[in-house]
Design a protein around this motif. Structure first.
Motif, PDB file in Angstrom:
ATOM      1  N   ARG A  17      13.068  -3.523 -14.390  1.00  0.00           N
ATOM      2  CA  ARG A  17      13.809  -2.966 -15.526  1.00  0.00           C
ATOM      3  C   ARG A  17      15.001  -3.856 -15.876  1.00  0.00           C
ATOM      4  O   ARG A  17      15.253  -4.141 -17.062  1.00  0.00           O
ATOM      5  N   ARG A  18      15.716  -4.326 -14.863  1.00  0.00           N
ATOM      6  CA  ARG A  18      16.876  -5.192 -15.106  1.00  0.00           C
ATOM      7  C   ARG A  18      16.453  -6.492 -15.796  1.00  0.00           C
ATOM      8  O   ARG A  18      17.121  -6.964 -16.720  1.00  0.00           O
ATOM      9  N   ILE A  19      15.338  -7.054 -15.327  1.00  0.00           N
ATOM     10  CA  ILE A  19      14.861  -8.311 -15.917  1.00  0.00           C
ATOM     11  C   ILE A  19      14.484  -8.097 -17.377  1.00  0.00           C
ATOM     12  O   ILE A  19      14.829  -8.899 -18.245  1.00  0.00           O
ATOM     13  N   ARG A  20      13.813  -7.005 -17.668  1.00  0.00           N
ATOM     14  CA  ARG A  20      13.401  -6.737 -19.042  1.00  0.00           C
ATOM     15  C   ARG A  20      14.582  -6.398 -19.932  1.00  0.00           C
ATOM     16  O   ARG A  20      14.527  -6.570 -21.153  1.00  0.00           O
ATOM     17  N   ASP A  21      15.677  -5.916 -19.337  1.00  0.00           N
ATOM     18  CA  ASP A  21      16.904  -5.650 -20.092  1.00  0.00           C
ATOM     19  C   ASP A  21      17.767  -6.901 -20.244  1.00  0.00           C
ATOM     20  O   ASP A  21      18.824  -6.854 -20.877  1.00  0.00           O
ATOM     21  N   GLY A  22      17.309  -8.028 -19.635  1.00  0.00           N
ATOM     22  CA  GLY A  22      18.027  -9.289 -19.795  1.00  0.00           C
ATOM     23  C   GLY A  22      19.104  -9.560 -18.780  1.00  0.00           C
ATOM     24  O   GLY A  22      19.963 -10.430 -18.975  1.00  0.00           O
ATOM     25  N   ASP A  23      19.116  -8.854 -17.666  1.00  0.00           N
ATOM     26  CA  ASP A  23      20.115  -9.101 -16.621  1.00  0.00           C
ATOM     27  C   ASP A  23      19.452  -8.990 -15.261  1.00  0.00           C
ATOM     28  O   ASP A  23      19.227  -7.874 -14.779  1.00  0.00           O
ATOM     29  N   PRO A  24      19.073 -10.092 -14.650  1.00  0.00           N
ATOM     30  CA  PRO A  24      19.373 -11.485 -15.011  1.00  0.00           C
ATOM     31  C   PRO A  24      18.488 -12.004 -16.149  1.00  0.00           C
ATOM     32  O   PRO A  24      17.411 -11.467 -16.407  1.00  0.00           O
ATOM     33  N   ARG A  25      18.972 -13.087 -16.788  1.00  0.00           N
ATOM     34  CA  ARG A  25      18.273 -13.691 -17.924  1.00  0.00           C
ATOM     35  C   ARG A  25      17.187 -14.650 -17.441  1.00  0.00           C
ATOM     36  O   ARG A  25      17.204 -15.091 -16.282  1.00  0.00           O
ATOM     37  N   PRO A  26      16.246 -15.007 -18.338  1.00  0.00           N
ATOM     38  CA  PRO A  26      15.238 -16.015 -17.973  1.00  0.00           C
ATOM     39  C   PRO A  26      15.883 -17.298 -17.474  1.00  0.00           C
ATOM     40  O   PRO A  26      16.819 -17.819 -18.086  1.00  0.00           O
ATOM     41  N   GLY A  27      15.383 -17.787 -16.344  1.00  0.00           N
ATOM     42  CA  GLY A  27      15.922 -18.984 -15.727  1.00  0.00           C
ATOM     43  C   GLY A  27      17.060 -18.721 -14.769  1.00  0.00           C
ATOM     44  O   GLY A  27      17.422 -19.601 -13.975  1.00  0.00           O
ATOM     45  N   GLN A  28      17.640 -17.528 -14.795  1.00  0.00           N
ATOM     46  CA  GLN A  28      18.772 -17.218 -13.923  1.00  0.00           C
ATOM     47  C   GLN A  28      18.284 -16.802 -12.542  1.00  0.00           C
ATOM     48  O   GLN A  28      17.289 -16.096 -12.395  1.00  0.00           O
ATOM     49  N   ARG A  29      19.007 -17.241 -11.528  1.00  0.00           N
ATOM     50  CA  ARG A  29      18.648 -16.946 -10.142  1.00  0.00           C
ATOM     51  C   ARG A  29      18.988 -15.493  -9.797  1.00  0.00           C
ATOM     52  O   ARG A  29      20.011 -14.966 -10.217  1.00  0.00           O
ATOM     53  N   LEU A  30      18.108 -14.857  -9.032  1.00  0.00           N
ATOM     54  CA  LEU A  30      18.380 -13.519  -8.521  1.00  0.00           C
ATOM     55  C   LEU A  30      19.369 -13.608  -7.355  1.00  0.00           C
ATOM     56  O   LEU A  30      19.472 -14.646  -6.697  1.00  0.00           O
ATOM     57  N   PRO A  31      20.061 -12.514  -7.078  1.00  0.00           N
ATOM     58  CA  PRO A  31      20.892 -12.510  -5.870  1.00  0.00           C
ATOM     59  C   PRO A  31      20.045 -12.784  -4.628  1.00  0.00           C
ATOM     60  O   PRO A  31      18.847 -12.496  -4.602  1.00  0.00           O
ATOM     61  N   ALA A  32      20.658 -13.328  -3.610  1.00  0.00           N
ATOM     62  CA  ALA A  32      19.952 -13.632  -2.368  1.00  0.00           C
ATOM     63  C   ALA A  32      19.399 -12.351  -1.749  1.00  0.00           C
ATOM     64  O   ALA A  32      19.936 -11.260  -1.976  1.00  0.00           O
ATOM     65  N   PRO A  33      18.301 -12.462  -0.972  1.00  0.00           N
ATOM     66  CA  PRO A  33      17.714 -11.264  -0.360  1.00  0.00           C
ATOM     67  C   PRO A  33      18.708 -10.427   0.437  1.00  0.00           C
ATOM     68  O   PRO A  33      18.639  -9.188   0.418  1.00  0.00           O
ATOM     69  N   ASP A  34      19.654 -11.068   1.144  1.00  0.00           N
ATOM     70  CA  ASP A  34      20.629 -10.288   1.913  1.00  0.00           C
ATOM     71  C   ASP A  34      21.556  -9.496   1.004  1.00  0.00           C
ATOM     72  O   ASP A  34      21.985  -8.383   1.347  1.00  0.00           O
ATOM     73  N   VAL A  35      21.870 -10.069  -0.169  1.00  0.00           N
ATOM     74  CA  VAL A  35      22.687  -9.332  -1.141  1.00  0.00           C
ATOM     75  C   VAL A  35      21.902  -8.132  -1.671  1.00  0.00           C
ATOM     76  O   VAL A  35      22.435  -7.027  -1.791  1.00  0.00           O
ATOM     77  N   LEU A  36      20.622  -8.360  -1.975  1.00  0.00           N
ATOM     78  CA  LEU A  36      19.789  -7.264  -2.458  1.00  0.00           C
ATOM     79  C   LEU A  36      19.598  -6.201  -1.381  1.00  0.00           C
ATOM     80  O   LEU A  36      19.558  -5.003  -1.676  1.00  0.00           O
ATOM     81  N   ARG A  37      19.467  -6.643  -0.136  1.00  0.00           N
ATOM     82  CA  ARG A  37      19.300  -5.686   0.963  1.00  0.00           C
ATOM     83  C   ARG A  37      20.498  -4.741   1.028  1.00  0.00           C
ATOM     84  O   ARG A  37      20.344  -3.519   1.177  1.00  0.00           O
ATOM     85  N   ARG A  38      21.697  -5.310   0.890  1.00  0.00           N
ATOM     86  CA  ARG A  38      22.899  -4.462   0.936  1.00  0.00           C
ATOM     87  C   ARG A  38      22.996  -3.583  -0.318  1.00  0.00           C
ATOM     88  O   ARG A  38      23.402  -2.420  -0.237  1.00  0.00           O
ATOM     89  N   ARG A  39      22.594  -4.141  -1.461  1.00  0.00           N
ATOM     90  CA  ARG A  39      22.654  -3.347  -2.704  1.00  0.00           C
ATOM     91  C   ARG A  39      21.795  -2.107  -2.605  1.00  0.00           C
ATOM     92  O   ARG A  39      22.207  -1.014  -3.034  1.00  0.00           O
TER      93      ARG A  39
END
Length: 266
Positions: A17-39
């Motif tokens: 859903r976030r990707i389709r809403d444009g955050d993050p944008r095409p070509g932009q790196r996702l947060p690191a897995p450890d950041v996502l794990r904490r999120r």
């Protein structure tokens, strides 16, 4: 295990859903897995499964140096069987009209200047399979034409196409034997018309839906798990001869096939 799979699916849904809403944008790196794990308050394997699922869908690419980035969307191609009559209608029109746009532009909505085109010609002899498809003797000289066309902003072609012509039938116009004359304004039907051949019907057959070879996946820049569609196209003239045979590999992640059947009124 079921709870972990459900949690992974929920994370994938949120990231999708976030990707389709444009955050993050095409070509932009996702947060690191450890950041996502904490999120998401979970463990690393659960996050990894969610990221792998999104990569398999074609939403993510591996980023340089590790991790994932949002995959820029590929230009979609809508390939309708009505394209053939559209091309025939233009085959004998003026050079200016024919050069203005072709079936690739028709299928993608792009302009001529948006495309990068390449063609390679070579002479081959018909083996048993090609000879049977073209209804010619084994060993008949053919012109094999390999085409690749891509959007100038993308690294991969829209498809992989090999086309076969019986050399003797087109040799009356030497320009048809030279790849330097590609892209030909008006396409194959216009080419054939220069040697007196009128295409009367086109038969298209989907011969397979399969996983791509490693080479196909690389050249077409396909996401893991995406399938290709093999399409065989035969062009027949007014005497019911097969005058062109094409073998086309279509990437399933960006190709839409549209079949239009017009019915006679009662």
């Amino acid at each position: 295990m079921a709870d972990a799979q459900e949690e992974s699916a929920e994370i994938a849904d949120d990231l999708r859903r976030r990707i389709r809403d444009g955050d993050p944008r095409p070509g932009q790196r996702l947060p690191a897995p450890d950041v996502l794990r904490r999120r998401y308050g979970t463990d690393r394997p659960t996050v990894t499964r969610a990221l792998d699922a999104l990569r398999a869908e074609g939403l993510l690419d591996e980023a340089p140096g590790g991790g994932f980035a949002v995959r820029p969307p590929r230009r979609p191609v809508r390939r309708s069987d009505e394209r053939h009559q559209w091309e025939k209608n233009r085959a004998r029109q003026s050079l200016g009209v024919r050069a203005g746009t072709g079936v690739t532009e028709h299928d993608t909505g792009l302009a001529v200047d948006d495309l990068v085109f390449s063609a390679v010609y070579r002479e081959v002899e018909a083996g048993p399979e090609l000879a049977g498809a073209l209804a010619v003797p084994v060993g008949t000289p053919l012109v094999e034409r390999s085409y690749r066309t891509r959007h100038s902003t993308e690294p991969a072609p829209f498809n992989l196409t090999r086309s076969f012509l019986v050399r003797e039938r087109v040799a009356g116009n030497p320009e048809l034997l030279d790849a330097a004359n590609e892209p030909w304004p008006g396409g194959t039907q216009s080419q054939l018309s220069t040697v007196g051949i009128e295409v009367a019907r086109i038969v298209e057959e989907i011969t397979a839906a399969r996983l791509p070879t490693e080479e196909e996946a690389r050249v077409l820049a396909m996401p893991p798990g995406a399938a290709v569609i093999d399409l065989r196209q035969r062009c027949l003239d007014v005497d019911d001869r097969v005058v062109e045979l094409s073998e086309i590999t279509l990437p399933g992640d960006r190709t839409r096939l549209e079949f239009v059947t017009r019915l006679d009124r009662w």
